[in-house]
Design a protein around this motif. Sequence first.
Motif, mmCIF file in Angstrom:
data_model
loop_
_atom_site.group_PDB
_atom_site.id
_atom_site.type_symbol
_atom_site.label_atom_id
_atom_site.label_comp_id
_atom_site.label_asym_id
_atom_site.label_seq_id
_atom_site.Cartn_x
_atom_site.Cartn_y
_atom_site.Cartn_z
ATOM 1 N N ALA A 26 0.819 -1.219 0.000
ATOM 2 C CA ALA A 26 0.000 0.000 0.000
ATOM 3 C C ALA A 26 0.852 1.269 0.000
ATOM 4 N N ALA A 27 2.158 1.126 0.165
ATOM 5 C CA ALA A 27 3.041 2.281 0.279
ATOM 6 C C ALA A 27 3.545 2.742 -1.083
ATOM 7 N N THR A 28 3.762 4.033 -1.189
ATOM 8 C CA THR A 28 4.487 4.562 -2.339
ATOM 9 C C THR A 28 5.969 4.241 -2.135
ATOM 10 N N ASP A 29 6.763 4.424 -3.154
ATOM 11 C CA ASP A 29 8.205 4.198 -3.026
ATOM 12 C C ASP A 29 8.803 5.108 -1.957
ATOM 13 N N ASP A 30 8.339 6.356 -1.898
ATOM 14 C CA ASP A 30 8.856 7.298 -0.896
ATOM 15 C C ASP A 30 8.460 6.881 0.519
ATOM 16 N N GLU A 31 7.280 6.314 0.671
ATOM 17 C CA GLU A 31 6.828 5.871 1.999
ATOM 18 C C GLU A 31 7.499 4.569 2.426
ATOM 19 N N ALA A 32 7.752 3.702 1.477
ATOM 20 C CA ALA A 32 8.280 2.370 1.792
ATOM 21 C C ALA A 32 9.602 2.429 2.548
ATOM 22 N N VAL A 33 10.403 3.447 2.310
ATOM 23 C CA VAL A 33 11.700 3.543 2.997
ATOM 24 C C VAL A 33 11.535 3.768 4.496
ATOM 25 N N PHE A 34 10.369 4.206 4.929
ATOM 26 C CA PHE A 34 10.117 4.446 6.342
ATOM 27 C C PHE A 34 9.499 3.252 7.057
ATOM 28 N N LEU A 35 9.179 2.204 6.321
ATOM 29 C CA LEU A 35 8.504 1.044 6.906
ATOM 30 C C LEU A 35 9.498 -0.063 7.221
ATOM 31 N N ASP A 36 9.482 -0.500 8.459
ATOM 32 C CA ASP A 36 10.270 -1.667 8.832
ATOM 33 C C ASP A 36 9.548 -2.912 8.343
ATOM 34 N N ALA A 37 10.261 -3.991 8.221
ATOM 35 C CA ALA A 37 9.635 -5.265 7.861
ATOM 36 C C ALA A 37 8.739 -5.725 9.005
ATOM 37 N N MET A 38 7.672 -6.420 8.666
ATOM 38 C CA MET A 38 6.721 -6.868 9.680
ATOM 39 C C MET A 38 7.395 -7.719 10.754
ATOM 40 N N ASP A 39 8.338 -8.554 10.361
ATOM 41 C CA ASP A 39 8.951 -9.442 11.346
ATOM 42 C C ASP A 39 9.979 -8.739 12.231
ATOM 43 N N GLN A 40 10.195 -7.435 12.021
ATOM 44 C CA GLN A 40 11.085 -6.676 12.897
ATOM 45 C C GLN A 40 10.388 -6.247 14.181
ATOM 46 N N GLN A 41 9.077 -6.154 14.162
ATOM 47 C CA GLN A 41 8.381 -5.809 15.403
ATOM 48 C C GLN A 41 8.392 -7.042 16.295
ATOM 49 N N THR A 42 8.475 -6.829 17.606
ATOM 50 C CA THR A 42 8.619 -7.957 18.535
ATOM 51 C C THR A 42 7.411 -8.145 19.443
ATOM 52 N N GLU A 43 6.440 -7.262 19.359
ATOM 53 C CA GLU A 43 5.275 -7.346 20.242
ATOM 54 C C GLU A 43 4.380 -8.539 19.907
ATOM 55 N N LEU A 44 4.311 -8.886 18.638
ATOM 56 C CA LEU A 44 3.481 -9.990 18.171
ATOM 57 C C LEU A 44 4.302 -10.768 17.146
ATOM 58 N N PRO A 45 4.964 -11.818 17.589
ATOM 59 C CA PRO A 45 5.911 -12.518 16.702
ATOM 60 C C PRO A 45 5.272 -13.007 15.399
ATOM 61 N N VAL A 46 6.024 -12.827 14.332
ATOM 62 C CA VAL A 46 5.641 -13.297 13.004
ATOM 63 C C VAL A 46 6.342 -14.638 12.788
ATOM 64 N N ILE A 47 5.574 -15.642 12.467
ATOM 65 C CA ILE A 47 6.116 -16.990 12.290
ATOM 66 C C ILE A 47 6.161 -17.287 10.795
ATOM 67 N N ALA A 48 7.371 -17.352 10.264
ATOM 68 C CA ALA A 48 7.550 -17.532 8.817
ATOM 69 C C ALA A 48 6.868 -18.792 8.315
ATOM 70 N N GLU A 49 6.936 -19.876 9.086
ATOM 71 C CA GLU A 49 6.315 -21.134 8.657
ATOM 72 C C GLU A 49 4.794 -20.984 8.547
ATOM 73 N N ALA A 50 4.198 -20.224 9.453
ATOM 74 C CA ALA A 50 2.750 -20.006 9.409
ATOM 75 C C ALA A 50 2.368 -19.179 8.184
ATOM 76 N N LEU A 51 3.191 -18.197 7.850
ATOM 77 C CA LEU A 51 2.938 -17.404 6.639
ATOM 78 C C LEU A 51 3.014 -18.280 5.390
ATOM 79 N N ASP A 52 4.038 -19.107 5.330
ATOM 80 C CA ASP A 52 4.188 -20.002 4.179
ATOM 81 C C ASP A 52 3.010 -20.965 4.076
ATOM 82 N N SER A 53 2.609 -21.513 5.207
ATOM 83 C CA SER A 53 1.474 -22.439 5.237
ATOM 84 C C SER A 53 0.195 -21.731 4.786
ATOM 85 N N ALA A 54 0.007 -20.508 5.251
ATOM 86 C CA ALA A 54 -1.185 -19.741 4.885
ATOM 87 C C ALA A 54 -1.252 -19.502 3.391
#
Length: 153
Positions: A26-54
């Motif tokens: 949803a981000a423009t190229d200019d906005e994307a540089v300000f966004l961290d990757a989802m798995d960088q946040q630690t409050e709600l862990p992102v499980i790569a295997e669950a994403l792949d399975s989904a």
Amino acid sequence: MPYAGPRRIFDTDSHVIELDDFLHAAATDDEAVFLDAMDQQTELPVIAEALDSARGHFARRQSDPEVMAKFEAGLLDARRSGWSRLGAFDPAERSHALDLFGFDYQLVLPTFSFHQVAHVDDDQKLEVGARVLNRAMGRFCADDERLFAIGYV
């Protein structure tokens, strides 16, 4: 008959279970540089295997009516990962799930992307992230008048 039967139900606590590209899509190229990757946040862990399975479950539901029927029959099965549930991250599939539930409206909140945006230490990242999050949520809900995106201010 849908799950709700003849009752009118307004679901006020529904979440999109975002894939890891939700904000970047949803981000423009200019906005994307300000966004961290989802798995960088630690409050709600992102499980790569669950994403792949989904992603795999979604592809099979889209291509095989028997697989879709199994997911429809297990609509209330909470044992599945949130990502693997019917309508978790795909707007058209969410509309189908609403049909099965028979809900009149659904307020839709972000899940992982909220934490991706809200827990940054930079005001510009927060401002850009909130704007992109609201745009992404609006896009998710745009094609179904029963879906109402919850924004972040």
